[in-house]
Write an enzyme that holds these catalytic residues in place. Sequence first.
Site, PDB file in Angstrom:
ATOM      1  N   HIS A   1      84.345 -56.900  61.263  1.00 13.68           N
ATOM      2  CA  HIS A   1      84.179 -58.272  60.791  1.00 13.68           C
ATOM      3  C   HIS A   1      82.713 -58.555  60.481  1.00 13.68           C
ATOM      4  O   HIS A   1      82.196 -59.618  60.810  1.00 13.68           O
ATOM      5  CB  HIS A   1      84.671 -59.267  61.847  1.00 13.68           C
ATOM      6  CG  HIS A   1      86.122 -59.189  62.157  1.00 13.68           C
ATOM      7  ND1 HIS A   1      86.681 -59.775  63.279  1.00 13.68           N
ATOM      8  CD2 HIS A   1      87.154 -58.603  61.501  1.00 13.68           C
ATOM      9  CE1 HIS A   1      87.986 -59.541  63.302  1.00 13.68           C
ATOM     10  NE2 HIS A   1      88.291 -58.837  62.224  1.00 13.68           N
TER      11      HIS A   1
ATOM     12  N   HIS B   1      89.385 -63.850  62.921  1.00 18.74           N
ATOM     13  CA  HIS B   1      89.367 -62.643  62.115  1.00 18.74           C
ATOM     14  C   HIS B   1      89.095 -63.072  60.679  1.00 18.74           C
ATOM     15  O   HIS B   1      89.463 -64.175  60.265  1.00 18.74           O
ATOM     16  CB  HIS B   1      90.690 -61.893  62.263  1.00 18.74           C
ATOM     17  CG  HIS B   1      90.892 -61.378  63.665  1.00 18.74           C
ATOM     18  ND1 HIS B   1      91.338 -60.114  63.935  1.00 18.74           N
ATOM     19  CD2 HIS B   1      90.691 -61.961  64.872  1.00 18.74           C
ATOM     20  CE1 HIS B   1      91.403 -59.935  65.246  1.00 18.74           C
ATOM     21  NE2 HIS B   1      91.009 -61.060  65.830  1.00 18.74           N
TER      22      HIS B   1
END
Length: 657
Positions: free
Chosen positions: A587, A630
């Site tokens: 990420h 996310h």
Amino acid sequence: MAPRTTAKIHEVLNRPFDFVIVGGGTAGLCLASRLSEDPNISVLVLEAGSEQFDDPKLRALNVVAELPQANLTLPLVLPAQYGHHFGQPEYDWAIKTTAQDFSNGREYALTRGRVLGGSSAINFLCWTKPPADEVDDWERLGNKGWNWETFQKNLRKLEGYQPPDDPSVTHHLNVSNLKSQLGRDGPIKLCHPATITEPEIKAFEAWLELGIPRAPKPYDGDPNGAFFCAMTVDPSTYTRSYATTASSLAFYFPCAARENLNVLTSASVNRLLTKVTQDGLLAATGVEFVHAEQTYVVNVTMEVVLCAGALKSPQILELSGIGNKTLLEAAGVNAHLNLPTVGENLQEHMYTCLTYELSPDADDLALHILQDPQVYKEHVEKLNGHPRAGAFTLGISGFAFVPLQAISDRGDDIIKAAREKFEKREMYPPGLKEQYELQLNRMERTEDRAAHCEVILYPGFFSFPNPPEDGKKYFTIILATNHPFSRGSIHVTSSDPAAPLSSDPRVFEEEIGDYYREFYDAELFANLLVDLQVFVELVKFGRRVACTSPLQEVLASPLKEVNPGPDVVTDEQIGDYIKSVCDTTYHTVGTLSMLPKEKGGVVDTELKVYGTSNIRVADLSIIPLHIAAHTMTTAYAIGMQAADIIKENIIKVHMHG
């Protein structure tokens, strides 16, 4: 449905394009589809990966028909087989970090999609959204118009959520209220896993016993608490819904017939060709790329938009001579625009895992059982039955986003120490002080504290270093941190586009603790760091979850923790385990931050690179401060907002005077 074809090289040569989008990933295809809605605008997407249309390893189409020809030692990848693409060059860039001084010298793999559709084609399918306040923080940092209201409006247009049919499932998962929080008619198909295992349900109930509330509005700005998230899976076919296909309703497939849109795959961009305008700005005139081992240049008349992601977009800027002049010259690149913060402010989520043996009579449905070829075949048949069943209908869906104080009695002390470190240090890199102030304020609030910590339920074995035993059943609790104080960087090391990048996330080495560096040796200094201390407390909380009813009743008795295991007890031992086995969650954000230039920004609020007239960035690299989510939804949201910015502020000027 539009023809599933991409452009041929002869179709894009010897002609200019109004817009060249570098990267056909999550944000890039979203942007391309929106821009090409105007038939007067020509758009070219250059994607380094291949198209992989109908690749069963991505979509799992026609599973029954393909199964007899399948090589079961290298099985088809259905929605449940997470991570199979990682490290495979036909799908993954697989960029390596430098050896991390505060992570036992380890090198981490930074997995990123190298295929049309980008990381949305190979990720773990989780659809989560950040807290509204954290998106609003981008606006507080100086980016007018980048707020939760716009973020949510754009995502609702994309979401095509289908709630479960079974009322008992709807009640138990507490997803009935999601009907009003998620869009229902959009092209990205969403559903909850067809199967939720007993250990997942028991673990969710254990969270509630430990005081973790149900998340009040997980998809409408308040995900703090526990919930089962939706997945990017089309429930009608049980295949991945991603940027290339979106169930054939959006982005590339429906746009492929547009004469004004071309997508060239296997086209790896080297650099942008530029000139200096009369206003003294740097303007992109073309894009140099490699296709079939030949180097080509395509000319651009309006703009180049980098959508190559937080790891690759900085590389392209630097190879184009845009970045830190000293660093570029050392790499053998001619510097055309000195912009020192290109590649800086890198932020990354991290995770580690606890795995427990289940009791012999517990539910044996789990993801790791698919490694057995015969079991694999049996579960493919179950997936294609009516109703769908088996391990391929599982997902990574149980989430708890929680403040540090909710999982640890030491939370306030850790935050207080972080505040003291922050205030004792006099100098910070430009803009970082404001970021840290926001992060600390998030953690210190009495109400609406930031979800600094994340706990995820995984139905199966997913941890290191100890392996599973044959015939045993397992359950894993994944633990992650969302708001790192560590700041890293990524830079080129050579003028050769194929040369490895220097990617240094500085795991557990945050700026906030640098004040103490001169007083402690490396090991003691690491123990002072906020990021690592939070992780240690997370592991302790994960163990409390395992010892709490009703989860405890479905685990083996006596409790059998496979990883890290019963010998890892003290804070120092837990910290060493984390540094030895934790990993990134892929990420990465922040490397071309959207901030005022004097505060370390690379792009402005309209995503234009400072000092340029027609170069923009629209991907996760622009995020100035990381979020408790996310990142797939955010990549889509950035693509949507970038399209609005360009269409409203640029196309209007160029096409309508």
